[in-house]
Design a protein around this motif. Structure first.
Motif, PDB file in Angstrom:
ATOM      1  N   PHE A  67       0.836  -1.206   0.000  1.00  0.00           N
ATOM      2  CA  PHE A  67       0.000   0.000   0.000  1.00  0.00           C
ATOM      3  C   PHE A  67       0.871   1.256   0.000  1.00  0.00           C
ATOM      4  O   PHE A  67       0.654   2.184  -0.774  1.00  0.00           O
ATOM      5  CB  PHE A  67      -0.916  -0.018   1.227  1.00  0.00           C
ATOM      6  CG  PHE A  67      -2.150   0.823   1.081  1.00  0.00           C
ATOM      7  CD1 PHE A  67      -3.364   0.234   0.767  1.00  0.00           C
ATOM      8  CD2 PHE A  67      -2.111   2.193   1.259  1.00  0.00           C
ATOM      9  CE1 PHE A  67      -4.506   0.997   0.629  1.00  0.00           C
ATOM     10  CE2 PHE A  67      -3.250   2.966   1.123  1.00  0.00           C
ATOM     11  CZ  PHE A  67      -4.446   2.365   0.805  1.00  0.00           C
TER      12      PHE A  67
ATOM     13  N   ALA B 162       2.229   9.438  -5.436  1.00  0.00           N
ATOM     14  CA  ALA B 162       2.523  10.791  -4.963  1.00  0.00           C
ATOM     15  C   ALA B 162       3.702  11.376  -5.716  1.00  0.00           C
ATOM     16  O   ALA B 162       3.789  12.592  -5.892  1.00  0.00           O
ATOM     17  CB  ALA B 162       2.807  10.765  -3.458  1.00  0.00           C
TER      18      ALA B 162
ATOM     19  N   VAL C  39       1.130   4.060  -2.988  1.00  0.00           N
ATOM     20  CA  VAL C  39       0.700   5.454  -2.800  1.00  0.00           C
ATOM     21  C   VAL C  39       1.883   6.407  -2.941  1.00  0.00           C
ATOM     22  O   VAL C  39       1.750   7.474  -3.556  1.00  0.00           O
ATOM     23  CB  VAL C  39      -0.009   5.627  -1.438  1.00  0.00           C
ATOM     24  CG1 VAL C  39      -0.276   7.095  -1.164  1.00  0.00           C
ATOM     25  CG2 VAL C  39      -1.321   4.866  -1.442  1.00  0.00           C
ATOM     26  N   THR C  40       3.055   6.030  -2.420  1.00  0.00           N
ATOM     27  CA  THR C  40       4.210   6.928  -2.593  1.00  0.00           C
ATOM     28  C   THR C  40       4.567   7.028  -4.070  1.00  0.00           C
ATOM     29  O   THR C  40       4.981   8.092  -4.534  1.00  0.00           O
ATOM     30  CB  THR C  40       5.425   6.461  -1.774  1.00  0.00           C
ATOM     31  OG1 THR C  40       5.569   5.058  -1.948  1.00  0.00           O
ATOM     32  CG2 THR C  40       5.287   6.782  -0.306  1.00  0.00           C
TER      33      THR C  40
ATOM     34  N   PHE D  13      -8.609   9.061  -3.256  1.00  0.00           N
ATOM     35  CA  PHE D  13      -8.180  10.361  -2.734  1.00  0.00           C
ATOM     36  C   PHE D  13      -7.301  11.100  -3.737  1.00  0.00           C
ATOM     37  O   PHE D  13      -7.138  12.299  -3.648  1.00  0.00           O
ATOM     38  CB  PHE D  13      -7.386  10.168  -1.439  1.00  0.00           C
ATOM     39  CG  PHE D  13      -8.226   9.649  -0.311  1.00  0.00           C
ATOM     40  CD1 PHE D  13      -8.911  10.515   0.512  1.00  0.00           C
ATOM     41  CD2 PHE D  13      -8.342   8.293  -0.088  1.00  0.00           C
ATOM     42  CE1 PHE D  13      -9.697  10.041   1.537  1.00  0.00           C
ATOM     43  CE2 PHE D  13      -9.116   7.801   0.941  1.00  0.00           C
ATOM     44  CZ  PHE D  13      -9.802   8.676   1.753  1.00  0.00           C
ATOM     45  N   LEU D  14      -6.697  10.358  -4.657  1.00  0.00           N
ATOM     46  CA  LEU D  14      -5.709  10.957  -5.545  1.00  0.00           C
ATOM     47  C   LEU D  14      -6.219  11.140  -6.968  1.00  0.00           C
ATOM     48  O   LEU D  14      -5.435  11.344  -7.885  1.00  0.00           O
ATOM     49  CB  LEU D  14      -4.445  10.081  -5.567  1.00  0.00           C
ATOM     50  CG  LEU D  14      -3.806   9.800  -4.207  1.00  0.00           C
ATOM     51  CD1 LEU D  14      -2.564   8.948  -4.372  1.00  0.00           C
ATOM     52  CD2 LEU D  14      -3.448  11.086  -3.501  1.00  0.00           C
TER      53      LEU D  14
ATOM     54  N   ASN E 228      -9.865  15.918  -7.268  1.00  0.00           N
ATOM     55  CA  ASN E 228      -9.275  16.643  -6.135  1.00  0.00           C
ATOM     56  C   ASN E 228      -8.625  17.962  -6.520  1.00  0.00           C
ATOM     57  O   ASN E 228      -7.800  18.488  -5.790  1.00  0.00           O
ATOM     58  CB  ASN E 228      -8.304  15.738  -5.368  1.00  0.00           C
ATOM     59  CG  ASN E 228      -7.063  15.395  -6.161  1.00  0.00           C
ATOM     60  OD1 ASN E 228      -6.781  16.007  -7.174  1.00  0.00           O
ATOM     61  ND2 ASN E 228      -6.309  14.427  -5.681  1.00  0.00           N
TER      62      ASN E 228
ATOM     63  N   LEU F 212      -9.170   2.125  -2.829  1.00  0.00           N
ATOM     64  CA  LEU F 212      -9.262   2.640  -1.451  1.00  0.00           C
ATOM     65  C   LEU F 212      -8.319   3.828  -1.258  1.00  0.00           C
ATOM     66  O   LEU F 212      -8.698   4.839  -0.660  1.00  0.00           O
ATOM     67  CB  LEU F 212      -8.910   1.514  -0.465  1.00  0.00           C
ATOM     68  CG  LEU F 212      -8.741   1.897   1.001  1.00  0.00           C
ATOM     69  CD1 LEU F 212     -10.033   2.426   1.587  1.00  0.00           C
ATOM     70  CD2 LEU F 212      -8.274   0.709   1.808  1.00  0.00           C
TER      71      LEU F 212
END
Lengths: 334, 131
Positions: free
Chosen positions: A47, A55, A51-52, A283-284, A289, A279
Protein backbone atom coordinates in the motif's frame (compact mmCIF):
# COMPACT_ATOMS: atom_id res chain seq x y z
CA UNK A 1 -15.44 -15.61 -21.87
CA UNK A 2 -16.23 -18.25 -19.25
CA UNK A 3 -12.62 -18.70 -18.18
CA UNK A 4 -12.70 -15.13 -16.95
CA UNK A 5 -14.93 -16.11 -14.07
CA UNK A 6 -14.41 -19.86 -13.83
CA UNK A 7 -10.69 -19.56 -13.14
CA UNK A 8 -11.11 -17.05 -10.27
CA UNK A 9 -13.98 -19.12 -8.89
CA UNK A 10 -11.88 -22.30 -8.98
CA UNK A 11 -8.95 -20.37 -7.45
CA UNK A 12 -11.04 -19.27 -4.47
CA UNK A 13 -12.32 -22.83 -3.92
CA UNK A 14 -8.78 -24.19 -4.16
CA UNK A 15 -7.38 -21.60 -1.76
CA UNK A 16 -10.09 -22.47 0.75
CA UNK A 17 -9.41 -26.18 0.40
CA UNK A 18 -5.66 -25.65 0.77
CA UNK A 19 -6.18 -24.01 4.16
CA UNK A 20 -8.99 -26.37 5.19
CA UNK A 21 -6.97 -29.51 4.54
CA UNK A 22 -3.63 -27.94 5.46
CA UNK A 23 -4.86 -26.99 8.92
CA UNK A 24 -6.23 -30.51 9.34
CA UNK A 25 -2.83 -31.91 8.41
CA UNK A 26 -1.09 -30.06 11.25
CA UNK A 27 -0.12 -26.88 9.38
CA UNK A 28 -2.29 -24.71 11.65
CA UNK A 29 0.76 -22.67 12.67
CA UNK A 30 1.33 -21.69 9.05
CA UNK A 31 -2.26 -20.74 8.14
CA UNK A 32 -2.97 -19.30 11.59
CA UNK A 33 0.25 -17.44 12.40
CA UNK A 34 2.87 -17.17 9.64
CA UNK A 35 0.63 -16.37 6.70
CA UNK A 36 -1.56 -13.74 8.46
CA UNK A 37 1.56 -11.84 9.59
CA UNK A 38 3.04 -12.03 6.10
CA UNK A 39 -0.26 -10.87 4.60
CA UNK A 40 -0.50 -7.80 6.86
CA UNK A 41 3.13 -6.97 6.05
CA UNK A 42 2.52 -7.38 2.31
CA UNK A 43 -0.61 -5.23 2.59
CA UNK A 44 1.13 -2.37 4.38
CA UNK A 45 4.34 -2.40 2.34
CA UNK A 46 2.44 -2.76 -0.92
CA UNK A 47 0.00 0.00 0.00
CA UNK A 48 2.75 2.44 1.00
CA UNK A 49 4.81 1.66 -2.12
CA UNK A 50 1.80 2.17 -4.37
CA UNK A 51 0.70 5.45 -2.80
CA UNK A 52 4.21 6.93 -2.59
CA UNK A 53 4.64 5.99 -6.24
CA UNK A 54 1.48 7.83 -7.11
CA UNK A 55 2.52 10.79 -4.96
CA UNK A 56 5.82 11.02 -6.84
CA UNK A 57 4.21 11.09 -10.28
CA UNK A 58 3.70 14.49 -11.84
CA UNK A 59 0.27 15.98 -12.27
CA UNK A 60 1.07 18.69 -14.82
CA UNK A 61 -2.42 19.68 -15.81
CA UNK A 62 -5.50 21.05 -14.06
CA UNK A 63 -7.99 18.44 -15.20
CA UNK A 64 -10.97 18.50 -12.83
CA UNK A 65 -14.11 17.01 -14.35
CA UNK A 66 -16.65 19.76 -14.38
CA UNK A 67 -20.24 18.77 -13.82
CA UNK A 68 -21.86 22.16 -13.45
CA UNK A 69 -21.52 25.90 -14.09
CA UNK A 70 -18.04 27.16 -13.34
CA UNK A 71 -17.32 30.41 -11.50
CA UNK A 72 -18.05 33.21 -13.91
CA UNK A 73 -19.68 36.61 -13.84
CA UNK A 74 -21.28 37.59 -10.54
CA UNK A 75 -24.88 37.18 -11.73
CA UNK A 76 -24.31 33.65 -13.07
CA UNK A 77 -24.85 31.07 -10.34
CA UNK A 78 -21.89 28.78 -9.84
CA UNK A 79 -22.25 25.09 -8.97
CA UNK A 80 -19.88 25.17 -5.99
CA UNK A 81 -19.68 21.38 -5.48
CA UNK A 82 -19.60 20.02 -9.01
CA UNK A 83 -17.35 22.77 -10.30
CA UNK A 84 -15.43 24.04 -7.29
CA UNK A 85 -12.95 26.88 -7.55
CA UNK A 86 -11.82 26.85 -3.90
CA UNK A 87 -10.22 24.25 -1.63
CA UNK A 88 -13.29 24.11 0.59
CA UNK A 89 -15.42 23.28 -2.43
CA UNK A 90 -12.94 20.60 -3.43
CA UNK A 91 -12.96 19.13 0.08
CA UNK A 92 -16.76 19.04 0.09
CA UNK A 93 -16.76 17.42 -3.34
CA UNK A 94 -14.23 14.80 -2.19
CA UNK A 95 -16.15 14.02 1.01
CA UNK A 96 -19.37 13.51 -0.95
CA UNK A 97 -17.51 11.37 -3.47
CA UNK A 98 -15.90 9.19 -0.79
CA UNK A 99 -18.90 8.79 1.49
CA UNK A 100 -21.79 8.80 -0.99
CA UNK A 101 -20.19 7.78 -4.34
CA UNK A 102 -21.70 10.76 -6.13
CA UNK A 103 -20.16 10.01 -9.49
CA UNK A 104 -21.75 6.55 -9.50
CA UNK A 105 -25.06 8.19 -8.70
CA UNK A 106 -24.85 9.94 -12.07
CA UNK A 107 -24.35 6.64 -13.88
CA UNK A 108 -26.24 6.34 -17.18
CA UNK A 109 -26.70 3.46 -19.54
CA UNK A 110 -26.94 3.56 -23.30
CA UNK A 111 -29.40 1.33 -25.12
CA UNK A 112 -31.18 1.16 -28.45
CA UNK A 113 -34.90 1.82 -28.51
CA UNK A 114 -36.96 -1.33 -28.97
CA UNK A 115 -39.33 0.35 -31.42
CA UNK A 116 -38.86 0.95 -35.15
CA UNK A 117 -36.89 4.17 -34.72
CA UNK A 118 -34.08 2.16 -33.08
CA UNK A 119 -32.52 5.32 -31.70
CA UNK A 120 -29.87 5.19 -29.01
CA UNK A 121 -31.08 6.60 -25.74
CA UNK A 122 -29.38 7.25 -22.45
CA UNK A 123 -31.20 6.60 -19.21
CA UNK A 124 -30.34 7.02 -15.55
CA UNK A 125 -29.12 3.74 -14.03
CA UNK A 126 -29.09 3.92 -10.26
CA UNK A 127 -28.61 0.27 -9.27
CA UNK A 128 -24.82 0.20 -9.55
CA UNK A 129 -24.80 3.08 -7.05
CA UNK A 130 -27.25 1.32 -4.72
CA UNK A 131 -25.31 -1.96 -4.88
CA UNK A 132 -21.93 -0.30 -4.40
CA UNK A 133 -23.11 1.80 -1.47
CA UNK A 134 -24.74 -1.19 0.25
CA UNK A 135 -21.67 -3.33 -0.36
CA UNK A 136 -19.10 -0.82 0.91
CA UNK A 137 -20.99 0.20 4.04
CA UNK A 138 -21.87 -3.40 4.95
CA UNK A 139 -18.20 -4.34 4.49
CA UNK A 140 -17.12 -1.43 6.68
CA UNK A 141 -19.51 -2.52 9.45
CA UNK A 142 -18.30 -6.12 9.19
CA UNK A 143 -14.65 -5.04 9.45
CA UNK A 144 -15.34 -2.78 12.43
CA UNK A 145 -17.37 -5.51 14.14
CA UNK A 146 -14.37 -7.84 13.85
CA UNK A 147 -12.52 -5.59 16.30
CA UNK A 148 -14.26 -7.65 18.98
CA UNK A 149 -11.67 -10.32 18.19
CA UNK A 150 -8.73 -7.95 18.52
CA UNK A 151 -9.61 -6.07 21.71
CA UNK A 152 -10.27 -7.34 25.24
CA UNK A 153 -12.23 -5.78 26.87
CA UNK A 154 -14.16 -4.77 23.77
CA UNK A 155 -14.62 -0.96 23.50
CA UNK A 156 -18.16 0.25 24.00
CA UNK A 157 -18.29 1.85 20.53
CA UNK A 158 -17.81 -1.60 18.96
CA UNK A 159 -20.50 -3.04 21.24
CA UNK A 160 -22.81 -0.21 20.25
CA UNK A 161 -22.19 -0.95 16.59
CA UNK A 162 -22.96 -4.63 17.20
CA UNK A 163 -26.18 -3.71 18.98
CA UNK A 164 -27.22 -1.49 16.05
CA UNK A 165 -26.27 -4.12 13.50
CA UNK A 166 -28.27 -6.76 15.39
CA UNK A 167 -31.21 -4.49 16.08
CA UNK A 168 -33.74 -6.78 14.37
CA UNK A 169 -33.19 -9.49 17.07
CA UNK A 170 -34.02 -12.34 14.71
CA UNK A 171 -32.93 -15.85 15.69
CA UNK A 172 -30.10 -16.98 17.90
CA UNK A 173 -27.25 -16.18 17.50
CA UNK A 174 -28.83 -12.85 16.60
CA UNK A 175 -28.89 -11.93 12.92
CA UNK A 176 -26.59 -9.07 11.87
CA UNK A 177 -28.00 -6.85 9.13
CA UNK A 178 -24.56 -6.47 7.59
CA UNK A 179 -24.39 -10.26 7.29
CA UNK A 180 -27.41 -10.09 4.98
CA UNK A 181 -26.57 -6.92 3.08
CA UNK A 182 -22.91 -7.74 2.34
CA UNK A 183 -23.45 -11.06 0.52
CA UNK A 184 -26.64 -9.78 -1.14
CA UNK A 185 -24.87 -6.70 -2.51
CA UNK A 186 -21.78 -8.68 -3.54
CA UNK A 187 -24.02 -11.18 -5.36
CA UNK A 188 -25.77 -8.30 -7.11
CA UNK A 189 -22.46 -6.80 -8.24
CA UNK A 190 -21.44 -10.26 -9.45
CA UNK A 191 -24.76 -10.78 -11.27
CA UNK A 192 -24.24 -7.46 -13.04
CA UNK A 193 -20.92 -8.67 -14.38
CA UNK A 194 -22.32 -12.06 -15.38
CA UNK A 195 -25.67 -11.23 -16.91
CA UNK A 196 -25.31 -7.71 -18.36
CA UNK A 197 -23.65 -8.35 -21.72
CA UNK A 198 -21.98 -4.94 -21.90
CA UNK A 199 -20.52 -5.22 -18.40
CA UNK A 200 -19.53 -8.85 -18.99
CA UNK A 201 -17.57 -7.75 -22.05
CA UNK A 202 -15.38 -5.41 -20.00
CA UNK A 203 -15.01 -7.78 -17.02
CA UNK A 204 -11.70 -9.52 -16.53
CA UNK A 205 -10.57 -12.25 -14.17
CA UNK A 206 -9.17 -9.50 -11.92
CA UNK A 207 -12.71 -8.14 -11.56
CA UNK A 208 -14.23 -11.48 -10.64
CA UNK A 209 -11.50 -12.71 -8.29
CA UNK A 210 -12.06 -10.10 -5.53
CA UNK A 211 -15.81 -10.63 -5.74
CA UNK A 212 -15.50 -14.40 -5.36
CA UNK A 213 -12.91 -13.94 -2.62
CA UNK A 214 -15.18 -11.62 -0.64
CA UNK A 215 -18.15 -13.92 -1.19
CA UNK A 216 -16.03 -16.83 0.07
CA UNK A 217 -15.01 -14.86 3.14
CA UNK A 218 -18.63 -13.90 3.82
CA UNK A 219 -19.87 -17.47 3.30
CA UNK A 220 -17.32 -19.00 5.67
CA UNK A 221 -17.91 -16.30 8.27
CA UNK A 222 -21.69 -16.62 8.12
CA UNK A 223 -21.41 -20.40 8.28
CA UNK A 224 -19.26 -20.20 11.43
CA UNK A 225 -21.63 -17.82 13.18
CA UNK A 226 -25.03 -19.19 12.25
CA UNK A 227 -24.72 -22.77 11.06
CA UNK A 228 -21.68 -24.93 11.70
CA UNK A 229 -20.52 -23.09 14.87
CA UNK A 230 -16.99 -22.75 16.19
CA UNK A 231 -15.31 -22.42 19.57
CA UNK A 232 -15.42 -18.64 19.71
CA UNK A 233 -13.38 -18.29 22.92
CA UNK A 234 -10.60 -20.40 21.41
CA UNK A 235 -10.63 -18.29 18.25
CA UNK A 236 -10.45 -15.06 20.21
CA UNK A 237 -7.55 -16.47 22.21
CA UNK A 238 -5.78 -17.05 18.93
CA UNK A 239 -6.56 -13.64 17.35
CA UNK A 240 -5.56 -11.88 20.57
CA UNK A 241 -2.32 -13.89 20.48
CA UNK A 242 -1.68 -12.56 16.99
CA UNK A 243 -2.17 -8.89 17.86
CA UNK A 244 -0.18 -9.10 21.11
CA UNK A 245 2.72 -10.87 19.36
CA UNK A 246 2.38 -13.99 21.51
CA UNK A 247 0.72 -16.30 18.99
CA UNK A 248 -0.95 -19.48 20.16
CA UNK A 249 -2.84 -22.21 18.33
CA UNK A 250 -5.60 -23.47 20.68
CA UNK A 251 -7.05 -26.93 20.07
CA UNK A 252 -10.34 -27.59 18.35
CA UNK A 253 -10.62 -24.48 16.18
CA UNK A 254 -11.61 -26.32 13.02
CA UNK A 255 -10.67 -26.12 9.35
CA UNK A 256 -13.48 -23.72 8.45
CA UNK A 257 -11.91 -20.97 10.54
CA UNK A 258 -8.52 -21.55 8.91
CA UNK A 259 -10.22 -21.36 5.53
CA UNK A 260 -11.83 -18.05 6.51
CA UNK A 261 -8.58 -16.64 7.88
CA UNK A 262 -6.60 -17.77 4.84
CA UNK A 263 -9.04 -16.14 2.41
CA UNK A 264 -8.86 -12.92 4.45
CA UNK A 265 -5.06 -13.11 4.39
CA UNK A 266 -5.12 -13.63 0.63
CA UNK A 267 -7.39 -10.59 0.30
CA UNK A 268 -4.95 -8.48 2.32
CA UNK A 269 -1.89 -9.68 0.43
CA UNK A 270 -3.61 -9.29 -2.94
CA UNK A 271 -5.04 -5.86 -2.14
CA UNK A 272 -2.13 -3.56 -3.12
CA UNK A 273 -1.64 -5.36 -6.44
CA UNK A 274 -5.26 -5.12 -7.49
CA UNK A 275 -8.13 -2.82 -8.43
CA UNK A 276 -8.98 -2.76 -4.74
CA UNK A 277 -6.33 -0.02 -4.40
CA UNK A 278 -9.13 2.41 -5.26
CA UNK A 279 -9.26 2.64 -1.45
CA UNK A 280 -6.16 4.82 -1.65
CA UNK A 281 -6.61 5.94 -5.23
CA UNK A 282 -9.96 7.66 -4.73
CA UNK A 283 -8.18 10.36 -2.73
CA UNK A 284 -5.71 10.96 -5.55
CA UNK A 285 -8.04 11.27 -8.53
CA UNK A 286 -6.84 14.42 -10.33
CA UNK A 287 -10.23 14.80 -11.93
CA UNK A 288 -11.84 15.13 -8.52
CA UNK A 289 -9.27 16.64 -6.14
CA UNK A 290 -8.43 19.80 -8.05
CA UNK A 291 -10.12 23.18 -8.03
CA UNK A 292 -11.28 24.47 -11.40
CA UNK A 293 -9.64 27.89 -11.10
CA UNK A 294 -7.69 28.06 -14.33
CA UNK A 295 -9.39 31.33 -15.30
CA UNK A 296 -8.42 33.01 -12.04
CA UNK A 297 -4.98 31.58 -11.44
CA UNK A 298 -2.05 30.77 -13.72
CA UNK A 299 -0.81 27.20 -13.33
CA UNK A 300 2.68 26.65 -14.67
CA UNK A 301 3.77 23.21 -15.66
CA UNK A 302 6.04 22.20 -12.75
CA UNK A 303 8.61 20.54 -14.97
CA UNK A 304 8.87 23.45 -17.42
CA UNK A 305 12.47 24.10 -18.38
CA UNK A 306 13.87 27.19 -20.15
CA UNK A 307 13.58 27.05 -23.90
CA UNK A 308 15.08 29.72 -26.19
CA UNK A 309 12.08 31.72 -27.32
CA UNK A 310 11.76 34.10 -30.19
CA UNK A 311 9.30 36.84 -29.25
CA UNK A 312 7.42 38.93 -31.79
CA UNK A 313 9.55 41.95 -30.93
CA UNK A 314 12.71 40.00 -31.79
CA UNK A 315 11.03 38.71 -34.94
CA UNK A 316 10.15 42.20 -36.02
CA UNK A 317 13.68 43.48 -35.26
CA UNK A 318 14.98 40.66 -37.39
CA UNK A 319 12.74 41.11 -40.42
CA UNK A 320 11.70 44.80 -40.15
CA UNK A 321 13.27 45.91 -43.45
CA UNK A 322 11.78 43.03 -45.38
CA UNK A 323 8.37 43.52 -43.77
CA UNK A 324 8.25 47.22 -44.63
CA UNK A 325 9.42 46.40 -48.16
CA UNK A 326 6.58 43.90 -48.54
CA UNK A 327 4.07 46.39 -47.13
CA UNK A 328 3.34 44.47 -43.92
CA UNK A 329 2.30 46.49 -40.85
CA UNK A 330 5.02 46.82 -38.21
CA UNK A 331 4.83 48.10 -34.62
CA UNK A 332 8.02 50.15 -34.78
CA UNK A 333 8.90 51.88 -37.96
CA UNK A 334 12.67 52.21 -37.19
CA UNK B 1 -2.94 17.36 -3.39
CA UNK B 2 0.42 18.30 -2.03
CA UNK B 3 2.93 15.61 -1.18
CA UNK B 4 2.65 16.45 2.54
CA UNK B 5 -1.08 15.89 2.52
CA UNK B 6 -0.68 12.52 0.79
CA UNK B 7 2.03 11.40 3.23
CA UNK B 8 -0.05 12.59 6.20
CA UNK B 9 -3.06 10.66 4.99
CA UNK B 10 -0.92 7.59 4.37
CA UNK B 11 0.50 7.78 7.91
CA UNK B 12 -3.02 7.98 9.36
CA UNK B 13 -4.05 4.97 7.28
CA UNK B 14 -1.04 2.88 8.37
CA UNK B 15 -1.76 3.74 12.02
CA UNK B 16 -5.40 2.74 11.56
CA UNK B 17 -4.44 -0.58 9.99
CA UNK B 18 -2.03 -1.27 12.84
CA UNK B 19 -4.56 -0.19 15.48
CA UNK B 20 -5.23 -3.75 16.77
CA UNK B 21 -1.51 -4.01 17.55
CA UNK B 22 -0.89 -0.69 19.26
CA UNK B 23 -4.28 -0.58 20.96
CA UNK B 24 -3.36 -3.73 22.90
CA UNK B 25 0.01 -2.21 23.80
CA UNK B 26 -1.46 0.95 25.31
CA UNK B 27 -4.34 -0.78 27.11
CA UNK B 28 -4.29 -3.72 29.49
CA UNK B 29 -5.50 -6.85 27.78
CA UNK B 30 -7.89 -9.21 29.49
CA UNK B 31 -6.89 -12.89 29.41
CA UNK B 32 -9.18 -15.57 27.99
CA UNK B 33 -11.57 -16.99 30.62
CA UNK B 34 -10.92 -20.52 31.87
CA UNK B 35 -14.02 -22.71 32.03
CA UNK B 36 -14.67 -23.79 35.63
CA UNK B 37 -17.44 -25.93 37.12
CA UNK B 38 -18.85 -24.55 40.36
CA UNK B 39 -21.64 -25.45 42.82
CA UNK B 40 -23.72 -28.58 42.24
CA UNK B 41 -22.37 -28.82 38.67
CA UNK B 42 -19.01 -29.87 40.11
CA UNK B 43 -20.48 -33.13 41.47
CA UNK B 44 -23.11 -33.79 38.81
CA UNK B 45 -21.33 -35.49 35.94
CA UNK B 46 -24.23 -34.98 33.54
CA UNK B 47 -25.39 -32.05 31.50
CA UNK B 48 -28.06 -31.33 28.96
CA UNK B 49 -25.76 -31.83 25.98
CA UNK B 50 -22.16 -32.85 25.39
CA UNK B 51 -19.61 -30.09 26.03
CA UNK B 52 -18.99 -29.40 22.33
CA UNK B 53 -22.71 -29.23 21.46
CA UNK B 54 -23.35 -27.13 24.51
CA UNK B 55 -20.70 -24.59 23.54
CA UNK B 56 -21.93 -24.41 19.97
CA UNK B 57 -25.69 -24.58 20.40
CA UNK B 58 -26.73 -23.53 23.92
CA UNK B 59 -28.35 -20.35 22.60
CA UNK B 60 -30.55 -22.26 20.15
CA UNK B 61 -31.43 -24.78 22.86
CA UNK B 62 -32.51 -22.03 25.24
CA UNK B 63 -34.53 -20.46 22.45
CA UNK B 64 -36.35 -23.78 21.82
CA UNK B 65 -36.91 -24.23 25.56
CA UNK B 66 -38.45 -20.81 25.87
CA UNK B 67 -40.89 -21.55 23.05
CA UNK B 68 -41.70 -25.00 24.50
CA UNK B 69 -42.42 -23.61 27.97
CA UNK B 70 -44.24 -20.45 26.96
CA UNK B 71 -46.30 -21.83 24.09
CA UNK B 72 -46.82 -25.51 24.95
CA UNK B 73 -46.35 -25.55 28.77
CA UNK B 74 -43.83 -28.33 28.14
CA UNK B 75 -41.36 -28.02 31.01
CA UNK B 76 -39.44 -31.28 30.98
CA UNK B 77 -36.48 -31.87 28.64
CA UNK B 78 -35.31 -35.43 28.08
CA UNK B 79 -31.61 -35.30 27.27
CA UNK B 80 -29.87 -37.62 24.84
CA UNK B 81 -28.21 -39.33 27.81
CA UNK B 82 -31.64 -40.18 29.31
CA UNK B 83 -31.63 -37.61 32.10
CA UNK B 84 -34.58 -35.30 32.77
CA UNK B 85 -34.08 -31.58 33.10
CA UNK B 86 -36.36 -28.73 34.04
CA UNK B 87 -36.52 -26.32 31.09
CA UNK B 88 -35.68 -23.27 33.11
CA UNK B 89 -32.86 -20.80 33.02
CA UNK B 90 -32.96 -19.51 36.56
CA UNK B 91 -35.77 -21.08 38.65
CA UNK B 92 -35.18 -24.01 41.02
CA UNK B 93 -32.44 -26.55 41.73
CA UNK B 94 -32.84 -28.33 38.38
CA UNK B 95 -32.46 -25.21 36.21
CA UNK B 96 -29.34 -23.99 34.40
CA UNK B 97 -28.34 -21.57 37.13
CA UNK B 98 -29.61 -23.90 39.87
CA UNK B 99 -26.83 -26.29 38.94
CA UNK B 100 -24.19 -23.86 37.65
CA UNK B 101 -24.19 -21.65 40.69
CA UNK B 102 -22.25 -18.60 39.55
CA UNK B 103 -23.73 -16.56 36.68
CA UNK B 104 -20.67 -14.32 36.50
CA UNK B 105 -18.42 -17.34 35.94
CA UNK B 106 -20.83 -19.57 34.03
CA UNK B 107 -22.43 -17.06 31.65
CA UNK B 108 -20.78 -13.69 31.79
CA UNK B 109 -17.08 -14.50 31.61
CA UNK B 110 -17.22 -15.88 28.05
CA UNK B 111 -20.01 -13.55 26.88
CA UNK B 112 -18.11 -10.47 28.05
CA UNK B 113 -14.84 -11.74 26.60
CA UNK B 114 -16.35 -12.24 23.15
CA UNK B 115 -18.64 -9.20 23.35
CA UNK B 116 -21.89 -11.15 23.26
CA UNK B 117 -24.84 -9.44 24.91
CA UNK B 118 -27.66 -11.99 25.31
CA UNK B 119 -31.11 -10.60 25.99
CA UNK B 120 -31.93 -13.40 28.51
CA UNK B 121 -31.48 -10.94 31.34
CA UNK B 122 -33.96 -8.43 29.94
CA UNK B 123 -36.62 -10.68 31.55
CA UNK B 124 -34.81 -13.18 33.78
CA UNK B 125 -32.99 -12.31 36.99
CA UNK B 126 -29.91 -13.87 38.44
CA UNK B 127 -31.22 -15.90 41.48
CA UNK B 128 -28.20 -14.82 43.53
CA UNK B 129 -29.10 -11.16 43.17
CA UNK B 130 -32.50 -11.63 44.89
CA UNK B 131 -31.27 -13.38 48.03
Amino acid sequence: MTQKYLIPLAAVFLLFLVAYTGAGAGLGWFFGIVFPYLAVLAFLVGFVVKVTGWAASAVPFRIPTTCGQQKSLPWIKQNCIDNPDTSSGVILRMLLEIFTFRSLFRNTKAAFNRNASNRITYSWEIFLWVGALAFHYAFLVVILRHFRFFTAPVPSCIQFLEALDGIVQVGLPGLFLSGVVLPAAALFLLARRLFDAKVRYVSQAADFFPLFLILGIAATGISMRYFTKVDIVGIKEMTMGLVTFSPVIPDGIGGLFYGHLFLVSILFAYFPASKLMHLGGVFLSPTRNMANNTRAKRHVNPWNYDVPIHTYQDYEDHFRDKMIEAGLPVEKKE
Amino acid sequence: MTKNMIMGGLAVFVLAVLSPFWFNMVTTTQAAPEPELLGPAKQAKKCVLETYDMRANHMSLLDEWRDAVVRDADRIYVAANGNFFNMSLSTGENSCLGCHADKAKFCDSCHTYTSVDPYCWDCHTNPKEIE
